[in-house]
Structures are given as C-alpha cells and as structure tokens.
Design a protein around this motif. Structure first.
Motif, PDB file in Angstrom:
ATOM      1  N   GLY A   1       0.761  -1.024  -0.155  1.00 36.56           N
ATOM      2  CA  GLY A   1      -0.202  -0.178  -0.127  1.00 36.56           C
ATOM      3  C   GLY A   1       0.963   1.274   0.123  1.00 36.56           C
ATOM      4  O   GLY A   1       0.669   2.277  -0.759  1.00 36.56           O
ATOM      5  N   ARG A   2       1.743   1.286   0.860  1.00 40.51           N
ATOM      6  CA  ARG A   2       2.860   2.414   0.970  1.00 40.51           C
ATOM      7  C   ARG A   2       3.549   2.577  -0.429  1.00 40.51           C
ATOM      8  O   ARG A   2       3.567   3.713  -0.991  1.00 40.51           O
ATOM      9  CB  ARG A   2       3.818   2.172   1.977  1.00 40.51           C
ATOM     10  CG  ARG A   2       4.802   3.451   2.016  1.00 40.51           C
ATOM     11  CD  ARG A   2       5.634   3.303   3.412  1.00 40.51           C
ATOM     12  NE  ARG A   2       6.410   1.909   3.280  1.00 40.51           N
ATOM     13  CZ  ARG A   2       7.403   1.560   2.310  1.00 40.51           C
ATOM     14  NH1 ARG A   2       7.928   2.537   1.589  1.00 40.51           N
ATOM     15  NH2 ARG A   2       7.851   0.422   2.770  1.00 40.51           N
ATOM     16  N   LEU A   3       4.074   1.667  -1.077  1.00 39.96           N
ATOM     17  CA  LEU A   3       4.632   1.669  -2.430  1.00 39.96           C
ATOM     18  C   LEU A   3       3.732   2.107  -3.381  1.00 39.96           C
ATOM     19  O   LEU A   3       3.974   2.879  -4.483  1.00 39.96           O
ATOM     20  CB  LEU A   3       4.964   0.082  -2.868  1.00 39.96           C
ATOM     21  CG  LEU A   3       6.546  -0.255  -2.115  1.00 39.96           C
ATOM     22  CD1 LEU A   3       6.838  -1.608  -2.400  1.00 39.96           C
ATOM     23  CD2 LEU A   3       7.691   0.715  -2.298  1.00 39.96           C
ATOM     24  N   LEU A   4       2.373   1.773  -3.425  1.00 34.41           N
ATOM     25  CA  LEU A   4       1.546   2.108  -4.380  1.00 34.41           C
ATOM     26  C   LEU A   4       1.155   3.430  -4.201  1.00 34.41           C
ATOM     27  O   LEU A   4       0.842   4.192  -5.260  1.00 34.41           O
ATOM     28  CB  LEU A   4       0.124   1.336  -4.383  1.00 34.41           C
ATOM     29  CG  LEU A   4       0.505  -0.304  -4.850  1.00 34.41           C
ATOM     30  CD1 LEU A   4      -0.924  -1.140  -4.461  1.00 34.41           C
ATOM     31  CD2 LEU A   4       0.670  -0.174  -6.253  1.00 34.41           C
ATOM     32  N   ARG A   5       1.175   4.137  -3.023  1.00 32.67           N
ATOM     33  CA  ARG A   5       0.856   5.372  -2.650  1.00 32.67           C
ATOM     34  C   ARG A   5       2.125   6.170  -3.135  1.00 32.67           C
ATOM     35  O   ARG A   5       1.742   7.472  -3.611  1.00 32.67           O
ATOM     36  CB  ARG A   5       0.326   5.708  -1.396  1.00 32.67           C
ATOM     37  CG  ARG A   5      -1.023   5.245  -0.949  1.00 32.67           C
ATOM     38  CD  ARG A   5      -1.322   5.562   0.592  1.00 32.67           C
ATOM     39  NE  ARG A   5      -0.372   5.481   1.261  1.00 32.67           N
ATOM     40  CZ  ARG A   5      -0.271   4.664   2.218  1.00 32.67           C
ATOM     41  NH1 ARG A   5      -1.007   3.183   1.978  1.00 32.67           N
ATOM     42  NH2 ARG A   5       0.753   4.087   3.037  1.00 32.67           N
ATOM     43  N   GLU A   6       3.272   5.854  -2.841  1.00 31.54           N
ATOM     44  CA  GLU A   6       4.260   6.889  -2.772  1.00 31.54           C
ATOM     45  C   GLU A   6       5.316   6.576  -4.061  1.00 31.54           C
ATOM     46  O   GLU A   6       6.084   7.480  -4.250  1.00 31.54           O
ATOM     47  CB  GLU A   6       5.040   6.681  -1.367  1.00 31.54           C
ATOM     48  CG  GLU A   6       4.470   7.015  -0.091  1.00 31.54           C
ATOM     49  CD  GLU A   6       5.022   6.606   1.101  1.00 31.54           C
ATOM     50  OE1 GLU A   6       6.266   6.210   1.019  1.00 31.54           O
ATOM     51  OE2 GLU A   6       4.435   6.987   2.233  1.00 31.54           O
ATOM     52  N   ALA A   7       5.349   5.466  -4.438  1.00 32.67           N
ATOM     53  CA  ALA A   7       6.388   5.213  -5.801  1.00 32.67           C
ATOM     54  C   ALA A   7       5.704   5.158  -6.850  1.00 32.67           C
ATOM     55  O   ALA A   7       4.474   4.644  -6.918  1.00 32.67           O
ATOM     56  CB  ALA A   7       7.254   4.171  -5.351  1.00 32.67           C
ATOM     57  N   ASP A   8       6.105   5.588  -8.023  1.00 36.67           N
ATOM     58  CA  ASP A   8       5.510   4.977  -9.244  1.00 36.67           C
ATOM     59  C   ASP A   8       6.221   3.841  -9.748  1.00 36.67           C
ATOM     60  O   ASP A   8       6.604   3.831 -11.072  1.00 36.67           O
ATOM     61  CB  ASP A   8       5.538   6.422 -10.180  1.00 36.67           C
ATOM     62  CG  ASP A   8       4.945   6.426 -11.264  1.00 36.67           C
ATOM     63  OD1 ASP A   8       3.730   5.586 -11.308  1.00 36.67           O
ATOM     64  OD2 ASP A   8       5.286   6.819 -12.437  1.00 36.67           O
ATOM     65  N   LEU A   9       6.025   2.844  -9.095  1.00 37.92           N
ATOM     66  CA  LEU A   9       6.527   1.480  -9.708  1.00 37.92           C
ATOM     67  C   LEU A   9       5.552   0.741 -10.331  1.00 37.92           C
ATOM     68  O   LEU A   9       4.350   0.692 -10.055  1.00 37.92           O
ATOM     69  CB  LEU A   9       7.047   0.646  -8.585  1.00 37.92           C
ATOM     70  CG  LEU A   9       8.367   1.179  -7.655  1.00 37.92           C
ATOM     71  CD1 LEU A   9       8.599   0.408  -6.327  1.00 37.92           C
ATOM     72  CD2 LEU A   9       9.472   1.201  -8.385  1.00 37.92           C
ATOM     73  N   PRO A  10       5.950   0.015 -11.482  1.00 39.25           N
ATOM     74  CA  PRO A  10       4.871  -1.024 -11.848  1.00 39.25           C
ATOM     75  C   PRO A  10       4.263  -2.058 -11.058  1.00 39.25           C
ATOM     76  O   PRO A  10       5.185  -2.283 -10.154  1.00 39.25           O
ATOM     77  CB  PRO A  10       5.887  -1.554 -13.230  1.00 39.25           C
ATOM     78  CG  PRO A  10       7.012  -0.733 -13.206  1.00 39.25           C
ATOM     79  CD  PRO A  10       7.323   0.009 -12.028  1.00 39.25           C
ATOM     80  N   LEU A  11       3.264  -2.561 -11.361  1.00 42.47           N
ATOM     81  CA  LEU A  11       2.846  -3.406 -10.328  1.00 42.47           C
ATOM     82  C   LEU A  11       3.897  -4.517 -10.021  1.00 42.47           C
ATOM     83  O   LEU A  11       3.722  -5.235  -8.846  1.00 42.47           O
ATOM     84  CB  LEU A  11       1.320  -3.669 -10.875  1.00 42.47           C
ATOM     85  CG  LEU A  11       0.438  -4.532  -9.897  1.00 42.47           C
ATOM     86  CD1 LEU A  11       0.406  -4.141  -8.486  1.00 42.47           C
ATOM     87  CD2 LEU A  11      -0.670  -4.952 -10.730  1.00 42.47           C
ATOM     88  N   ARG A  12       4.262  -5.144 -11.222  1.00 42.53           N
ATOM     89  CA  ARG A  12       5.094  -6.254 -11.004  1.00 42.53           C
ATOM     90  C   ARG A  12       6.399  -6.039 -10.174  1.00 42.53           C
ATOM     91  O   ARG A  12       6.665  -6.825  -9.343  1.00 42.53           O
ATOM     92  CB  ARG A  12       5.892  -6.629 -12.526  1.00 42.53           C
ATOM     93  CG  ARG A  12       6.666  -7.622 -12.772  1.00 42.53           C
ATOM     94  CD  ARG A  12       7.409  -7.598 -14.214  1.00 42.53           C
ATOM     95  NE  ARG A  12       7.799  -6.150 -14.430  1.00 42.53           N
ATOM     96  CZ  ARG A  12       9.150  -5.732 -14.351  1.00 42.53           C
ATOM     97  NH1 ARG A  12       9.996  -6.375 -13.478  1.00 42.53           N
ATOM     98  NH2 ARG A  12       9.457  -4.552 -14.734  1.00 42.53           N
ATOM     99  N   LEU A  13       6.690  -4.854 -10.129  1.00 36.32           N
ATOM    100  CA  LEU A  13       8.047  -4.349  -9.135  1.00 36.32           C
ATOM    101  C   LEU A  13       7.375  -4.430  -7.829  1.00 36.32           C
ATOM    102  O   LEU A  13       8.074  -4.970  -6.814  1.00 36.32           O
ATOM    103  CB  LEU A  13       8.781  -3.128  -9.539  1.00 36.32           C
ATOM    104  CG  LEU A  13       9.512  -3.432 -10.627  1.00 36.32           C
ATOM    105  CD1 LEU A  13      10.297  -2.290 -11.008  1.00 36.32           C
ATOM    106  CD2 LEU A  13      10.665  -4.591 -10.457  1.00 36.32           C
TER     107      LEU A  13
END
Length: 63
Positions: free
Chosen positions: A18-30
């Motif tokens: 959840g934190r990565l999805l909110r704060e980073a623009d990473l592809p879902l795979r990563l």
C-alpha cells in the motif's frame, strides 16, 4: 504481534505494498516482487482480498 505468523506476514506485505503504491511510481510487477510475490496475479488477488480494491484502483484513489 497478536496474530499468527502467516497472517502477520500477509499484513506486513500488504502494508508495504500500500505504501509503495501510494508513494512510488513503480510498475505493479515490481511492487509484487518487492513485497515477496513471484506472481503479479497472486499479489493482485491477495491485495484485493486485504483492501477490497485492486492495486491499480487503490493507487488511483490515493493520488
């Protein structure tokens, strides 16, 4: 901790995701890889079970 080890692991993974999805623009795979999932599909299914929405929808709502 107050929860069984596997439940805690899932909670920790989903909190991190959840934190990565909110704060980073990473592809879902990563995001899936960084939270310990080898399959993007398995990650998305676990995420939806925990949060009630798909990871992409969660990311859009957080933006």
């Amino acid at each position: 901790m107050g929860r069984p080890p596997l439940a805690y692991l899932t909670w920790w993974r989903m909190t991190t995701a959840g934190r990565l999805l909110r704060e980073a623009d990473l592809p879902l795979r990563l995001v899936a890889q960084r939270t310990g999932y080898t399959s993007e599909f398995a990650f998305a299914k676990a995420f939806k079970r925990e949060y009630g929405v798909a990871p992409g929808q969660y990311r859009r709502r957080a933006a």
